[in-house]
Write a protein that holds these residues in place. Structure first.
Motif, short mmCIF file in Angstrom:
data_model
loop_
_atom_site.label_atom_id
_atom_site.label_comp_id
_atom_site.label_asym_id
_atom_site.label_seq_id
_atom_site.Cartn_x
_atom_site.Cartn_y
_atom_site.Cartn_z
N ILE A 1 0.82 -1.22 0.00
CA ILE A 1 0.00 0.00 0.00
C ILE A 1 0.86 1.27 0.00
CG2 ILE A 1 -0.21 0.25 2.52
CD1 ILE A 1 -3.16 0.94 2.05
N ASP A 2 2.11 1.16 0.46
CA ASP A 2 3.00 2.32 0.43
C ASP A 2 3.33 2.74 -1.00
OD1 ASP A 2 3.24 2.56 3.22
OD2 ASP A 2 4.88 1.10 3.29
N LEU A 3 3.47 1.75 -1.87
CA LEU A 3 3.90 2.02 -3.24
C LEU A 3 2.77 1.98 -4.27
CD1 LEU A 3 7.32 0.11 -3.49
CD2 LEU A 3 6.81 2.35 -2.51
N MET A 4 1.63 1.43 -3.87
CA MET A 4 0.53 1.26 -4.82
C MET A 4 -0.70 2.06 -4.40
SD MET A 4 1.67 -0.95 -7.13
CE MET A 4 0.15 -1.53 -7.90
N LYS A 5 -1.42 2.58 -5.41
CA LYS A 5 -2.69 3.25 -5.16
C LYS A 5 -3.57 3.04 -6.40
CE LYS A 5 -4.88 7.64 -4.02
NZ LYS A 5 -4.70 9.10 -3.80
N ASP A 6 -4.74 2.48 -6.16
CA ASP A 6 -5.68 2.22 -7.26
C ASP A 6 -5.03 1.39 -8.37
OD1 ASP A 6 -7.57 3.76 -5.89
OD2 ASP A 6 -6.93 5.60 -6.88
N ASP A 7 -4.31 0.36 -7.96
CA ASP A 7 -3.66 -0.56 -8.90
C ASP A 7 -2.59 0.11 -9.76
OD1 ASP A 7 -5.19 -2.72 -8.04
OD2 ASP A 7 -6.83 -2.21 -9.39
N ARG A 8 -2.11 1.24 -9.33
CA ARG A 8 -1.02 1.92 -10.03
C ARG A 8 0.12 2.19 -9.06
NH1 ARG A 8 -2.48 5.09 -14.85
NH2 ARG A 8 -0.69 6.38 -14.30
N VAL A 9 1.34 2.15 -9.57
CA VAL A 9 2.50 2.45 -8.73
C VAL A 9 2.60 3.96 -8.57
CG1 VAL A 9 4.98 2.17 -8.44
CG2 VAL A 9 3.67 0.40 -9.63
#
Length: 210
Positions: A71-79
């Motif tokens: 979750i630190d690096l991903m948001k809404d299935d995007r990096v």
């Protein structure tokens, strides 16, 4: 018969740093970064490639790097292009950017079967550990360095933390920017960390014409 008091004998211990290069670990040069990256890409080692790229971009200490969550690096299935994490040592947030090459390697690793159901970006292969340890990370860095033909005693996990910071300082001379990127509370710490000397300062000054 009187007792004879023998002189105390101090056992000889092997000096822990005998034969080792002591001092700050060297940052990697750009050509060395590309050499390691190319080897990992050719080997198809998705985890190590993502770990190496994130280590270079994030400039995080090993203890914070290994604990990065998906979750630190991903948001809404995007990096994410920019990431903010709280440092374990200072308890202060630090921000960093992920360049396109790093985002691509992270996305490829996230989609791999090994990452199914994983909360952490770099899960451990040992069931009792949720993510790789700093010791394991150190061994990986040593393997990468050795495979590139470098002397392992001169490099370590802090080499990766210092690499991009040293290059930014070399190109800009902006200590304040590097301080923020490294998450140092004092600029003095950044000066010591980069090994900035008078010669560096004079070289920067010579390039400024008033």
């Amino acid at each position: 018969m009187p007792r004879v008091q023998l002189p105390a004998v101090t056992p000889k211990h092997r000096v822990w740093n005998k034969g080792r290069i002591i001092g700050q670990k060297r940052p990697l040069l750009p050509k060395q970064v590309w050499a390691i990256r190319a080897r990992l890409e050719l080997a198809g080692n998705l985890r190590d490639l993502a770990l190496f790229n994130v280590a270079i971009d994030s400039k995080l200490r090993g203890c914070d790097l290994v604990k990065l969550a998906v979750i630190d690096l991903m948001k809404d299935d995007r990096v994410r292009e920019r990431v903010s994490v709280v440092q374990s040592k200072t308890k202060r947030p630090v921000q960093f950017e992920l360049v396109e090459n790093t985002r691509d390697s992270v996305a490829a690793w996230i989609k791999s079967p090994e990452m199914i159901g994983s909360h952490f970006m770099f899960p451990s292969r040992f069931h009792e550990r949720p993510h790789i340890s700093t010791r394991q990370y150190g061994r990986l860095v040593r393997d990468w360095v050795v495979a590139t033909g470098l002397e392992p005693s001169g490099y370590g996990t802090h080499s990766l933390r210092r690499t991009k910071a040293a290059e930014i300082y070399r190109k800009t001379g902006n200590l304040r920017a590097v301080q923020l990127l490294l998450g140092h509370t004092k600029v003095d710490s950044t000066v010591r960390y980069l090994g900035v000397e008078l010669e560096d300062a004079l070289s920067i000054a010579e390039g400024v014409d008033m």
